[in-house]
Design a protein around this motif. Structure first.
Motif, PDB file in Angstrom:
ATOM      1  N   ALA A 156      36.857  36.040  39.441  1.00  0.00           N
ATOM      2  CA  ALA A 156      36.925  34.890  40.617  1.00  0.00           C
ATOM      3  C   ALA A 156      38.341  34.801  40.816  1.00  0.00           C
ATOM      4  O   ALA A 156      38.571  33.868  41.892  1.00  0.00           O
ATOM      5  N   SER A 157      39.324  35.254  40.520  1.00  0.00           N
ATOM      6  CA  SER A 157      40.719  35.144  40.780  1.00  0.00           C
ATOM      7  C   SER A 157      41.221  36.097  41.865  1.00  0.00           C
ATOM      8  O   SER A 157      42.393  35.957  42.501  1.00  0.00           O
ATOM      9  N   GLY A 158      40.287  37.016  42.106  1.00  0.00           N
ATOM     10  CA  GLY A 158      40.429  38.124  43.187  1.00  0.00           C
ATOM     11  C   GLY A 158      40.159  37.430  44.517  1.00  0.00           C
ATOM     12  O   GLY A 158      39.605  36.304  44.777  1.00  0.00           O
ATOM     13  N   GLU A 159      40.325  38.255  45.511  1.00  0.00           N
ATOM     14  CA  GLU A 159      40.042  37.685  47.092  1.00  0.00           C
ATOM     15  C   GLU A 159      38.670  37.703  47.020  1.00  0.00           C
ATOM     16  O   GLU A 159      38.238  36.467  47.611  1.00  0.00           O
ATOM     17  N   THR A 160      37.656  38.621  46.845  1.00  0.00           N
ATOM     18  CA  THR A 160      36.238  38.245  47.245  1.00  0.00           C
ATOM     19  C   THR A 160      35.724  37.202  46.277  1.00  0.00           C
ATOM     20  O   THR A 160      34.973  36.415  46.399  1.00  0.00           O
ATOM     21  N   GLY A 161      36.021  37.351  44.793  1.00  0.00           N
ATOM     22  CA  GLY A 161      35.848  36.407  43.689  1.00  0.00           C
ATOM     23  C   GLY A 161      36.141  34.798  44.316  1.00  0.00           C
ATOM     24  O   GLY A 161      35.195  34.118  44.083  1.00  0.00           O
ATOM     25  N   GLY A 212      37.083  35.880  32.727  1.00  0.00           N
ATOM     26  CA  GLY A 212      38.424  36.615  33.206  1.00  0.00           C
ATOM     27  C   GLY A 212      39.146  36.675  32.055  1.00  0.00           C
ATOM     28  O   GLY A 212      39.079  36.373  30.943  1.00  0.00           O
ATOM     29  N   ARG A 213      40.583  37.505  32.487  1.00  0.00           N
ATOM     30  CA  ARG A 213      41.469  37.700  31.449  1.00  0.00           C
ATOM     31  C   ARG A 213      42.378  36.623  31.200  1.00  0.00           C
ATOM     32  O   ARG A 213      43.046  36.683  30.353  1.00  0.00           O
ATOM     33  N   ARG A 214      42.153  35.651  32.287  1.00  0.00           N
ATOM     34  CA  ARG A 214      43.247  34.535  32.045  1.00  0.00           C
ATOM     35  C   ARG A 214      42.549  33.286  32.609  1.00  0.00           C
ATOM     36  O   ARG A 214      41.756  33.237  33.391  1.00  0.00           O
ATOM     37  N   GLN A 215      43.162  31.903  32.162  1.00  0.00           N
ATOM     38  CA  GLN A 215      42.909  30.811  32.389  1.00  0.00           C
ATOM     39  C   GLN A 215      43.109  30.450  33.964  1.00  0.00           C
ATOM     40  O   GLN A 215      44.217  30.694  34.498  1.00  0.00           O
ATOM     41  N   THR A 233      33.402  56.905  41.222  1.00  0.00           N
ATOM     42  CA  THR A 233      33.525  55.718  39.620  1.00  0.00           C
ATOM     43  C   THR A 233      32.514  54.700  40.162  1.00  0.00           C
ATOM     44  O   THR A 233      31.807  54.345  39.347  1.00  0.00           O
ATOM     45  N   LYS A 234      32.933  54.179  41.464  1.00  0.00           N
ATOM     46  CA  LYS A 234      31.830  53.199  42.233  1.00  0.00           C
ATOM     47  C   LYS A 234      30.235  53.739  41.980  1.00  0.00           C
ATOM     48  O   LYS A 234      29.654  52.943  41.655  1.00  0.00           O
ATOM     49  N   GLY A 235      30.173  54.931  42.449  1.00  0.00           N
ATOM     50  CA  GLY A 235      28.736  55.542  42.401  1.00  0.00           C
ATOM     51  C   GLY A 235      28.206  55.291  40.901  1.00  0.00           C
ATOM     52  O   GLY A 235      26.921  55.111  40.792  1.00  0.00           O
ATOM     53  N   ASP A 241      43.543  37.908  54.222  1.00  0.00           N
ATOM     54  CA  ASP A 241      44.945  37.484  54.193  1.00  0.00           C
ATOM     55  C   ASP A 241      45.401  37.561  52.525  1.00  0.00           C
ATOM     56  O   ASP A 241      45.383  36.529  51.859  1.00  0.00           O
ATOM     57  N   ARG A 242      45.602  38.871  52.056  1.00  0.00           N
ATOM     58  CA  ARG A 242      45.849  38.988  50.543  1.00  0.00           C
ATOM     59  C   ARG A 242      47.201  38.293  50.105  1.00  0.00           C
ATOM     60  O   ARG A 242      48.139  38.398  50.799  1.00  0.00           O
ATOM     61  N   GLU A 243      46.972  37.607  48.888  1.00  0.00           N
ATOM     62  CA  GLU A 243      48.042  37.129  48.431  1.00  0.00           C
ATOM     63  C   GLU A 243      49.297  38.225  47.940  1.00  0.00           C
ATOM     64  O   GLU A 243      50.438  38.109  48.112  1.00  0.00           O
TER      65      GLU A 243
HETATM   66  P1  NDP Z   1      40.920  41.917  44.087  1.00  0.00           P
HETATM   67  O1  NDP Z   1      42.043  42.904  43.897  1.00  0.00           O
HETATM   68  O2  NDP Z   1      41.657  40.736  44.792  1.00  0.00           O
HETATM   69  O3  NDP Z   1      40.667  41.137  42.715  1.00  0.00           O
HETATM   70  C1  NDP Z   1      40.558  41.747  41.599  1.00  0.00           C
HETATM   71  C2  NDP Z   1      39.988  40.823  40.229  1.00  0.00           C
HETATM   72  O4  NDP Z   1      39.656  41.914  39.311  1.00  0.00           O
HETATM   73  C3  NDP Z   1      40.792  39.874  39.980  1.00  0.00           C
HETATM   74  O5  NDP Z   1      40.133  38.750  39.459  1.00  0.00           O
HETATM   75  C4  NDP Z   1      41.626  40.594  38.795  1.00  0.00           C
HETATM   76  O6  NDP Z   1      41.973  39.375  37.920  1.00  0.00           O
HETATM   77  C5  NDP Z   1      40.512  41.390  38.138  1.00  0.00           C
HETATM   78  N1  NDP Z   1      41.244  42.722  37.434  1.00  0.00           N
HETATM   79  C6  NDP Z   1      41.961  43.376  37.880  1.00  0.00           C
HETATM   80  N2  NDP Z   1      42.453  44.151  36.885  1.00  0.00           N
HETATM   81  C7  NDP Z   1      42.020  43.616  35.918  1.00  0.00           C
HETATM   82  C8  NDP Z   1      42.204  43.803  34.438  1.00  0.00           C
HETATM   83  N3  NDP Z   1      42.908  45.023  34.155  1.00  0.00           N
HETATM   84  N4  NDP Z   1      41.466  43.029  33.561  1.00  0.00           N
HETATM   85  C9  NDP Z   1      40.802  42.038  33.907  1.00  0.00           C
HETATM   86  N5  NDP Z   1      40.637  41.748  35.203  1.00  0.00           N
HETATM   87  C10 NDP Z   1      41.244  42.413  36.120  1.00  0.00           C
HETATM   88  O7  NDP Z   1      39.861  42.413  44.338  1.00  0.00           O
HETATM   89  P2  NDP Z   1      39.135  42.615  46.086  1.00  0.00           P
HETATM   90  O8  NDP Z   1      38.386  41.383  46.265  1.00  0.00           O
HETATM   91  O9  NDP Z   1      39.891  43.252  46.878  1.00  0.00           O
HETATM   92  O10 NDP Z   1      38.011  43.657  45.768  1.00  0.00           O
HETATM   93  C11 NDP Z   1      36.954  43.564  45.050  1.00  0.00           C
HETATM   94  C12 NDP Z   1      36.042  44.847  44.704  1.00  0.00           C
HETATM   95  O11 NDP Z   1      35.740  45.227  46.068  1.00  0.00           O
HETATM   96  C13 NDP Z   1      36.852  45.823  43.961  1.00  0.00           C
HETATM   97  O12 NDP Z   1      35.823  46.508  43.013  1.00  0.00           O
HETATM   98  C14 NDP Z   1      37.094  46.915  45.127  1.00  0.00           C
HETATM   99  O13 NDP Z   1      37.135  48.073  44.691  1.00  0.00           O
HETATM  100  C15 NDP Z   1      36.223  46.530  46.122  1.00  0.00           C
HETATM  101  N6  NDP Z   1      36.167  46.897  47.454  1.00  0.00           N
HETATM  102  C16 NDP Z   1      37.419  46.740  48.104  1.00  0.00           C
HETATM  103  C17 NDP Z   1      37.373  47.170  49.398  1.00  0.00           C
HETATM  104  C18 NDP Z   1      38.841  46.907  50.175  1.00  0.00           C
HETATM  105  O14 NDP Z   1      38.945  47.029  51.110  1.00  0.00           O
HETATM  106  N7  NDP Z   1      40.007  46.295  49.474  1.00  0.00           N
HETATM  107  C19 NDP Z   1      36.667  47.603  50.082  1.00  0.00           C
HETATM  108  C20 NDP Z   1      35.364  47.996  49.621  1.00  0.00           C
HETATM  109  C21 NDP Z   1      35.108  47.620  48.224  1.00  0.00           C
HETATM  110  P3  NDP Z   1      43.522  39.101  37.815  1.00  0.00           P
HETATM  111  O15 NDP Z   1      43.633  37.896  38.921  1.00  0.00           O
HETATM  112  O16 NDP Z   1      43.741  38.553  36.470  1.00  0.00           O
HETATM  113  O17 NDP Z   1      44.372  40.163  38.033  1.00  0.00           O
END
Ligand code: NDP
Length: 236
Positions: free
Chosen positions: A26-31, A51-54, A146-148, A173-175
């Motif tokens: 949920a801290s990631g871009e899609t999440g 997740g791994r952090r609050q 890996t994905k497959g 617009d990635r951080e």
């Molecule tokens: P982000 O890189 O923005 O976010 C990744 C998330 O995974 C974050 O919440 C992050 O947590 C967590 N994470 C990463 N490493 C660890 C770790 N070592 N331990 C615990 N948590 C971790 O993801 P996106 O939204 O860009 O992508 C989401 C998915 O979509 C991915 O699987 C990606 O491969 C796939 N995808 C991406 C494409 C692209 O164009 N970028 C295209 C197609 C698929 P934290 O905030 O704590 O780091």
């Protein structure tokens, strides 16, 4: 095509079911985009972030979120975090550039699969996995292989419903700065009407995951390629 009225009715119908969900990544871009959709639509009676952090949120709408902080290297010790959720969303992932080849497999395969196993054991009936365009367990590219692989292994867990999303290049617009991705986005974004299968806005992926949740699943396992995600996520 799902008209707006129908979507509202589907939301209301789903709300009545009192379902609970968890989100990985949920801290990631899609999440982040997914969480926003889910919170705004208010379709779950409880939302848990794993997740791994609050995380901290300013918005009052986020104050009822439950957060379970886990150590992904010792997930078995955190089985409880995965218990009692009806629906699970996985938007976890890293890159080879960030984590190395081994680190990439650890996150995108090991953490994802283990989380799915614990979720299944914990009673989850609908698991959503954000995978990638081109995912193929027989590919010679580590990323696609890996994905497959993780798709296939999660399928074998036998969730009542398993939804796989295979987006193309994510437009966001990635951080964090990723120069190659930035160039690809500028290019594909400009030409997205010419090459609609090569990219997708992140908000569309998030919305597609939510709309698909509201729909009755026709198949136990469904794979949504980029175009299907666009169609589903294009709703208001
Ligand atoms: P982000 O890189 O923005 O976010 C990744 C998330 O995974 C974050 O919440 C992050 O947590 C967590 N994470 C990463 N490493 C660890 C770790 N070592 N331990 C615990 N948590 C971790 O993801 P996106 O939204 O860009 O992508 C989401 C998915 O979509 C991915 O699987 C990606 O491969 C796939 N995808 C991406 C494409 C692209 O164009 N970028 C295209 C197609 C698929 P934290 O905030 O704590 O780091």
């Amino acid at each position: 095509e799902i008209p707006r009225m129908d979507l509202n009715a589907m939301e209301e119908n789903y709300r009545q079911k009192n379902r609970t969900c968890f989100i990985l990544g949920a801290s990631g871009e899609t999440g982040k985009a997914l969480l926003k959709e889910i919170v705004e639509r208010n379709i779950f009676s409880k939302i848990t972030l794993i997740g791994r952090r609050q995380l901290t949120f300013e918005d009052k709408a986020y104050e009822n979120l439950v957060q379970n902080v886990v150590d992904f290297e010792k997930l078995d010790e955190y089985a409880e975090a995965f218990q009692g959720h009806d629906v699970g969303y996985c938007c976890l992932g890293t890159t080879k550039a960030k984590a190395g080849a081994e680190g990439f497999v650890r996150v995108d395969h090991d953490y994802v699969l283990k989380s799915a196993e614990l979720a299944k054991a914990g009673g989850c009936s609908h698991f959503h996995l954000e995978s990638s365009k081109g995912a193929d367990k027989t590919s010679s590219f580590l990323y696609l292989k890996t994905k497959g692989q993780v798709e296939a292994e999660i399928e074998d867990l036998g969730f009542e419903r398993f939804s796989v999303y295979r987006p193309a290049v994510l437009l966001v617009d990635r951080e964090e700065s990723r120069p190659a991705e930035w160039v690809a986005q500028k290019f594909l974004g400009a030409f997205s009407s010419v090459f609609p299968t090569m990219s997708i806005p992140i908000t569309v992926v998030a919305r597609a995951m939510v709309v698909n949740t509201l729909k009755d699943g026709e198949k136990r396992v469904e794979i949504l390629e980029n175009k299907a995600i666009c169609n589903l996520g294009d709703k208001k």
